[in-house]
Enzyme design. Structure first.
Site, mmCIF file in Angstrom:
data_model
loop_
_atom_site.group_PDB
_atom_site.id
_atom_site.type_symbol
_atom_site.label_atom_id
_atom_site.label_comp_id
_atom_site.label_asym_id
_atom_site.label_seq_id
_atom_site.Cartn_x
_atom_site.Cartn_y
_atom_site.Cartn_z
ATOM 1 N N LYS A 57 0.852 -1.192 0.000
ATOM 2 C CA LYS A 57 0.000 0.000 0.000
ATOM 3 C C LYS A 57 0.889 1.244 0.000
ATOM 4 O O LYS A 57 1.931 1.262 0.663
ATOM 5 C CB LYS A 57 -0.905 -0.024 1.231
ATOM 6 C CG LYS A 57 -1.999 1.045 1.251
ATOM 7 C CD LYS A 57 -2.880 0.873 2.489
ATOM 8 C CE LYS A 57 -3.954 1.932 2.609
ATOM 9 N NZ LYS A 57 -4.791 1.768 3.818
ATOM 10 N N SER A 135 -9.647 1.811 2.949
ATOM 11 C CA SER A 135 -8.819 2.545 2.022
ATOM 12 C C SER A 135 -7.780 1.688 1.292
ATOM 13 O O SER A 135 -7.163 2.162 0.355
ATOM 14 C CB SER A 135 -8.090 3.661 2.778
ATOM 15 O OG SER A 135 -7.236 3.106 3.764
ATOM 16 N N SER A 159 -9.775 -0.528 7.166
ATOM 17 C CA SER A 159 -9.292 -0.351 5.795
ATOM 18 C C SER A 159 -8.694 -1.580 5.136
ATOM 19 O O SER A 159 -8.483 -1.574 3.923
ATOM 20 C CB SER A 159 -8.249 0.760 5.751
ATOM 21 O OG SER A 159 -8.898 1.992 5.675
HETATM 22 N N1 GLN Z 1 -12.842 4.233 6.634
HETATM 23 C C1 GLN Z 1 -12.167 4.526 7.857
HETATM 24 C C2 GLN Z 1 -11.650 5.940 7.833
HETATM 25 O O1 GLN Z 1 -11.786 6.565 6.851
HETATM 26 C C3 GLN Z 1 -11.050 3.568 8.098
HETATM 27 C C4 GLN Z 1 -9.804 3.951 7.412
HETATM 28 C C5 GLN Z 1 -8.638 3.064 7.734
HETATM 29 O O2 GLN Z 1 -8.782 2.020 8.371
HETATM 30 N N2 GLN Z 1 -7.457 3.517 7.332
HETATM 31 O O3 GLN Z 1 -11.135 6.435 8.781
#
Ligand code: GLN
Length: 540
Positions: A57, A135, A159
């Site tokens: 990532k 994400s 994410s």
């Molecule tokens: N969707 C969640 C956020 O936007 C989780 C993001 C993540 O785990 N990096 O904070």
């Protein structure tokens, strides 16, 4: 696209050298934008180690071979890290061959991989624009398509698990503090974890648990490696050894498959929300029955704080983000932006050539950070401001502590960070607990109020990863505000708040095949990762 997909989902990952090298050389150009940059040079491999292809990532630092680390942000466009993240080094030591950096929501903030400076990650499902989840959406698509055997993601509030669930692959978020965050660009430090994605549980379990009986250092499981000198949140070696001592006898050793008889699986009733898609509810019952057929007992459990977890998360995560992202100021980071935009760049190398830092800061951040990131920074700065702090930040911290207590009240194993001496959990939240019986055949649409509760006795929890199947992008776009997208994280956030290990595995109801393949989460007590992975491997 369809033909590349078919059959990939459940095929085994073979960790052979030739396959991985071939994959690195012939990676096809993709139409789906799940990679931000690709490995261009043929990587050097250690012939002794088994080799697997690894996608990383793009908020995890890599060096060389034209692999910048951009976090999907204009602010870090072209940014070349001077060092490599510990986790990348550790995986390369174990035969990982980096094939590219995967696309993401900017700095990990988002649930659909749409908010990236490199453009949204597109779904490989032919003919349909559905969310790939976020994400770590690029990582999920990369393993789904076979571009990588294993992908690294980060999971702050879901994410890794959400894109795994939407994409029909496996996504594992380890216990907080297990995998090093050195070289991982922080979003919300107290929640950030590095996670792993693959098509099967097996390669993930092998990397985490390693080969306990081998002497070779590259056979050591990642869970036994502390990096506390470089990542202060990495559990120290002393603590790792203490927990291992307390839990000896609980691990299945090197073999993945485990006997489920003797295990109790909790069905958390508060996850049965009215927004739950009825198809997911039915599939949840089928998944529970599958565990029962494999010998596990089922129990209904109450985790009353669940309903507050999402709002508390969206106070804490932005608050930490607001302070973390202060470094993108056009001086320490974002210098490229500064010169591109012609801001204060024509009087030498001085930091504040115009004498007005505020102008530089505003211009650089206004241009370099996307709207979602700016929204989070504003939310977080507000939650931390002197007027709002007590009502938001402090309350959210309180909710977080209650979430931990709820989980501790249902898990048979003690939380080793709270209860140093004993193996069995302390039953200390009278509102949380295990119910006397469960009748899955009529899991009702709202939470039934059964008050007869007994002592903690659950090994793992089983719940959906997301309340609905992957939504259509048109529906995501039509939502009245960005905040509506936050509902997708409702089931993943509680384990993040408590720092617990959780894995999302695809579990289609019998006969549904790939057409309807929802992801289900298994959640375990802190540092029960090895058993969690063994159970997940057995069930999938
Ligand atoms: N969707 C969640 C956020 O936007 C989780 C993001 C993540 O785990 N990096 O904070």
């Amino acid at each position: 696209a369809q033909s590349r997909l078919s059959g990939r989902l459940l095929s085994t990952t073979s960790l052979t050298r030739n396959k991985a090298v071939a994959a690195a050389q012939t990676l096809p150009e993709s139409d789906w934008n799940h990679f931000i940059s690709r490995e261009t040079k043929k990587a050097q491999t250690d012939a002794a180690a088994p080799v697997f292809t690894l996608a990383v990532k793009d908020n995890i630092a890599t060096v060389g071979h034209g692999l910048p680390t951009t976090c999907g942000s204009a602010m870090l466009e072209g940014y070349q890290s001077p060092f490599e993240a510990t986790i990348v080094t550790q995986l390369r030591d174990r035969g990982g061959l980096v094939v590219g950096k995967t696309n993401l929501d900017e700095f990990g903030m988002g649930s659909h991989s749409l908010f990236s400076h490199s453009g949204p990650v597109q779904s490989p499902k032919a003919g349909e624009s559905v969310s790939v989840g976020g994400s770590s959406g690029g990582s999920a698509v990369a393993v789904r398509l076979g571009d990588a055997d294993v992908a690294l993601g980060t999971d702050t509030g879901g994410s890794v698990r959400l894109p795994a669930a939407y994409g029909g692959v496996v996504g594992f978020k380890p216990s907080y503090g297990m995998l090093s965050r050195f070289g991982v660009v922080p979003y919300a430090n107290s929640l950030d974890t590095v996670g792993l994605l693959a098509r099967e549980v097996e390669p993930i379990r092998r990397l985490i648990v390693g080969r306990p009986n081998s002497e070779r250092s590259e056979d050591k499981g990642l869970w036994s490696l502390s990096d506390s000198s470089r990542d202060p949140t990495s559990l120290t070696m002393t603590t790792r050894l203490r927990i291992a001592g307390q839990r000896s006898g609980y691990y299945g050793g090197e073999s993945g498959k485990t006997d489920l008889s003797g295990l109790t699986i909790g069905i958390p009733l508060e996850y049965n929300i009215k927004e739950l898609d009825p198809r997911i509810r039915t599939a949840w019952i089928a998944a529970a029955e599958r565990l029962r057929a494999l010998g596990a007992k089922l129990a209904a459990v109450s985790l009353p704080s669940t309903r507050h977890a999402l709002s508390a998360y969206y106070v804490l995560a932005p608050a930490e983000a607001a302070s973390n992202l202060a470094r993108y100021d056009g001086v320490r980071y974002g210098g490229l932006r500064r010169s591109e935009d012609g801001v204060a760049n024509n009087e030498g190398d001085g930091v504040s050539t115009s004498g007005d830092e505020a102008v530089l800061y505003e211009r650089v951040r206004g241009a370099g950070l996307g709207p979602e990131v700016q929204q989070r920074i504003l939310l977080g700065a507000y939650a931390l401001s002197s007027d709002a702090r007590d009502n938001y930040f402090v309350q959210a911290q309180r909710v977080r502590r209650i979430i931990v207590r709820d989980f501790d009240a249902v898990f048979l194993l003690a939380n080793p960070l709270r209860d140093h001496g004993s193996l069995e959990g302390a039953y200390d939240n009278p509102d949380a607990g295990v119910h006397d019986h469960i009748d899955l055949s009529d899991l009702p649409e709202d939470v039934p109020l059964l008050d007869k509760r007994g002592p903690a006795r659950v090994d793992f929890l089983l719940c959906p990863t997301a309340p609905t199947p992957a939504p259509k992008l048109a529906d995501v776009a039509a939502a009245p505000s960005h905040v509506d997208a936050y509902i997708n994280d409702v089931f993943t956030v509680p384990a993040s708040m408590a720092g617990l290990p959780a894995i999302s595995i695809p579990m289609p109801p019998v006969g549904a095949g790939e057409a309807f393949c929802p992801g289900f989460q298994l959640i375990g007590q802190f540092w029960d990762d090895a058993r969690l992975l063994a159970v997940a491997e057995t069930v999938m």
